[in-house]
Design a protein around this motif. Sequence first.
Motif, PDB file in Angstrom:
ATOM      1  N   THR A  26       0.832  -1.210   0.000  1.00  0.00           N
ATOM      2  CA  THR A  26       0.000   0.000   0.000  1.00  0.00           C
ATOM      3  C   THR A  26       0.859   1.250   0.000  1.00  0.00           C
ATOM      4  O   THR A  26       0.577   2.214  -0.721  1.00  0.00           O
ATOM      5  N   ARG A  27       1.914   1.257   0.773  1.00  0.00           N
ATOM      6  CA  ARG A  27       2.816   2.405   0.820  1.00  0.00           C
ATOM      7  C   ARG A  27       3.445   2.669  -0.548  1.00  0.00           C
ATOM      8  O   ARG A  27       3.530   3.812  -0.986  1.00  0.00           O
ATOM      9  N   GLU A  28       3.858   1.624  -1.253  1.00  0.00           N
ATOM     10  CA  GLU A  28       4.460   1.786  -2.585  1.00  0.00           C
ATOM     11  C   GLU A  28       3.429   2.285  -3.594  1.00  0.00           C
ATOM     12  O   GLU A  28       3.722   3.149  -4.422  1.00  0.00           O
ATOM     13  N   VAL A  29       2.218   1.757  -3.547  1.00  0.00           N
ATOM     14  CA  VAL A  29       1.155   2.222  -4.451  1.00  0.00           C
ATOM     15  C   VAL A  29       0.866   3.701  -4.205  1.00  0.00           C
ATOM     16  O   VAL A  29       0.755   4.490  -5.152  1.00  0.00           O
ATOM     17  N   MET A  30       0.768   4.106  -2.964  1.00  0.00           N
ATOM     18  CA  MET A  30       0.498   5.508  -2.642  1.00  0.00           C
ATOM     19  C   MET A  30       1.628   6.412  -3.108  1.00  0.00           C
ATOM     20  O   MET A  30       1.395   7.514  -3.611  1.00  0.00           O
ATOM     21  N   ARG A  31       2.870   5.967  -2.986  1.00  0.00           N
ATOM     22  CA  ARG A  31       4.022   6.746  -3.451  1.00  0.00           C
ATOM     23  C   ARG A  31       3.955   6.947  -4.970  1.00  0.00           C
ATOM     24  O   ARG A  31       4.182   8.045  -5.468  1.00  0.00           O
ATOM     25  N   GLU A  32       3.640   5.893  -5.696  1.00  0.00           N
ATOM     26  CA  GLU A  32       3.541   5.983  -7.158  1.00  0.00           C
ATOM     27  C   GLU A  32       2.395   6.905  -7.580  1.00  0.00           C
ATOM     28  O   GLU A  32       2.544   7.719  -8.492  1.00  0.00           O
ATOM     29  N   LEU A  33       1.238   6.775  -6.933  1.00  0.00           N
ATOM     30  CA  LEU A  33       0.097   7.623  -7.280  1.00  0.00           C
ATOM     31  C   LEU A  33       0.354   9.088  -6.938  1.00  0.00           C
ATOM     32  O   LEU A  33      -0.019   9.987  -7.699  1.00  0.00           O
ATOM     33  N   ASP A  34       1.013   9.324  -5.821  1.00  0.00           N
ATOM     34  CA  ASP A  34       1.341  10.699  -5.447  1.00  0.00           C
ATOM     35  C   ASP A  34       2.283  11.323  -6.476  1.00  0.00           C
ATOM     36  O   ASP A  34       2.094  12.470  -6.878  1.00  0.00           O
ATOM     37  N   ALA A  35       3.277  10.574  -6.938  1.00  0.00           N
ATOM     38  CA  ALA A  35       4.202  11.095  -7.958  1.00  0.00           C
ATOM     39  C   ALA A  35       3.471  11.375  -9.267  1.00  0.00           C
ATOM     40  O   ALA A  35       3.789  12.331  -9.979  1.00  0.00           O
ATOM     41  N   PHE A  36       2.453  10.567  -9.595  1.00  0.00           N
ATOM     42  CA  PHE A  36       1.696  10.776 -10.837  1.00  0.00           C
ATOM     43  C   PHE A  36       0.806  12.012 -10.750  1.00  0.00           C
ATOM     44  O   PHE A  36       0.788  12.847 -11.651  1.00  0.00           O
ATOM     45  N   PHE A  37       0.078  12.147  -9.646  1.00  0.00           N
ATOM     46  CA  PHE A  37      -0.882  13.246  -9.539  1.00  0.00           C
ATOM     47  C   PHE A  37      -0.251  14.574  -9.131  1.00  0.00           C
ATOM     48  O   PHE A  37      -0.818  15.629  -9.386  1.00  0.00           O
ATOM     49  N   ASP A  38       0.911  14.535  -8.494  1.00  0.00           N
ATOM     50  CA  ASP A  38       1.577  15.767  -8.080  1.00  0.00           C
ATOM     51  C   ASP A  38       2.848  15.938  -8.897  1.00  0.00           C
ATOM     52  O   ASP A  38       3.917  15.476  -8.518  1.00  0.00           O
ATOM     53  N   ALA A  39       2.726  16.623 -10.034  1.00  0.00           N
ATOM     54  CA  ALA A  39       3.863  16.813 -10.934  1.00  0.00           C
ATOM     55  C   ALA A  39       4.806  17.905 -10.450  1.00  0.00           C
ATOM     56  O   ALA A  39       5.848  18.122 -11.043  1.00  0.00           O
ATOM     57  N   GLY A  40       4.458  18.598  -9.374  1.00  0.00           N
ATOM     58  CA  GLY A  40       5.299  19.674  -8.884  1.00  0.00           C
ATOM     59  C   GLY A  40       5.098  20.939  -9.699  1.00  0.00           C
ATOM     60  O   GLY A  40       4.468  20.931 -10.753  1.00  0.00           O
ATOM     61  N   ASP A  67      12.508  22.484  -6.887  1.00  0.00           N
ATOM     62  CA  ASP A  67      13.913  22.352  -6.511  1.00  0.00           C
ATOM     63  C   ASP A  67      14.373  20.890  -6.493  1.00  0.00           C
ATOM     64  O   ASP A  67      15.437  20.580  -5.972  1.00  0.00           O
ATOM     65  N   VAL A  68      13.550  19.993  -7.074  1.00  0.00           N
ATOM     66  CA  VAL A  68      13.921  18.583  -7.249  1.00  0.00           C
ATOM     67  C   VAL A  68      13.617  18.171  -8.689  1.00  0.00           C
ATOM     68  O   VAL A  68      12.809  18.791  -9.371  1.00  0.00           O
ATOM     69  N   THR A  69      14.268  17.130  -9.149  1.00  0.00           N
ATOM     70  CA  THR A  69      14.074  16.616 -10.508  1.00  0.00           C
ATOM     71  C   THR A  69      12.698  15.970 -10.636  1.00  0.00           C
ATOM     72  O   THR A  69      12.248  15.273  -9.723  1.00  0.00           O
ATOM     73  N   HIS A  70      12.025  16.219 -11.771  1.00  0.00           N
ATOM     74  CA  HIS A  70      10.710  15.633 -12.038  1.00  0.00           C
ATOM     75  C   HIS A  70      10.674  15.036 -13.441  1.00  0.00           C
ATOM     76  O   HIS A  70      11.367  15.498 -14.341  1.00  0.00           O
ATOM     77  N   SER A  71       9.823  14.030 -13.610  1.00  0.00           N
ATOM     78  CA  SER A  71       9.459  13.507 -14.922  1.00  0.00           C
ATOM     79  C   SER A  71       7.995  13.837 -15.155  1.00  0.00           C
ATOM     80  O   SER A  71       7.231  13.961 -14.188  1.00  0.00           O
ATOM     81  N   TYR A  72       7.603  13.990 -16.418  1.00  0.00           N
ATOM     82  CA  TYR A  72       6.262  14.466 -16.735  1.00  0.00           C
ATOM     83  C   TYR A  72       5.594  13.618 -17.808  1.00  0.00           C
ATOM     84  O   TYR A  72       6.253  13.110 -18.711  1.00  0.00           O
ATOM     85  N   THR A  73       4.274  13.524 -17.696  1.00  0.00           N
ATOM     86  CA  THR A  73       3.418  12.978 -18.749  1.00  0.00           C
ATOM     87  C   THR A  73       2.494  14.118 -19.168  1.00  0.00           C
ATOM     88  O   THR A  73       1.719  14.617 -18.355  1.00  0.00           O
ATOM     89  N   ILE A  74       2.605  14.534 -20.431  1.00  0.00           N
ATOM     90  CA  ILE A  74       1.863  15.693 -20.924  1.00  0.00           C
ATOM     91  C   ILE A  74       0.781  15.210 -21.879  1.00  0.00           C
ATOM     92  O   ILE A  74       1.070  14.539 -22.868  1.00  0.00           O
ATOM     93  N   ASP A  75      -0.484  15.534 -21.555  1.00  0.00           N
ATOM     94  CA  ASP A  75      -1.620  15.156 -22.387  1.00  0.00           C
ATOM     95  C   ASP A  75      -1.940  16.312 -23.325  1.00  0.00           C
ATOM     96  O   ASP A  75      -2.116  17.449 -22.884  1.00  0.00           O
ATOM     97  N   VAL A  76      -2.014  15.999 -24.626  1.00  0.00           N
ATOM     98  CA  VAL A  76      -2.339  17.028 -25.617  1.00  0.00           C
ATOM     99  C   VAL A  76      -3.563  16.596 -26.416  1.00  0.00           C
ATOM    100  O   VAL A  76      -3.864  15.407 -26.525  1.00  0.00           O
TER     101      VAL A  76
END
Length: 131
Positions: A26-40, A67-76
Amino acid sequence: GHGYAVTGIVLAVAAIGMSVLGFFFTREVMRELDAFFDAGPHSVQIDSCVLTDGLVRLDGSITNEDDVTHSYTIDVAYRSDGDELDRDQATVNAVSPGETAEFHTTAFLEAPSVECTIEGVNGPSPFAVDP
């Protein structure tokens, strides 16, 4: 009686083990979802949207304002006269703080003119699964 007691103890130990595994999962799933929904904090723009012989090419850029590195998924989306003709996604990996990265998408469309729009920006796809 003795058999039921042993079975109860064995099942209790197994249940505790499964609870611990469930907690970490559950902790790993929440970490992944948080990174997806919060792009910074970021800024994104379309640099060009050109339709040539039925092929539209979108060139854009995204700036990491965090101030940290991010990866992005951009919907067009590609639109003509207000109607959505197609959608696409661009993935940009490991954009350092303050840096700007380019992205590109293409689509084949039958339309006299096309407008490109950014529909949303999320973090990386959860568990590195590309849609």
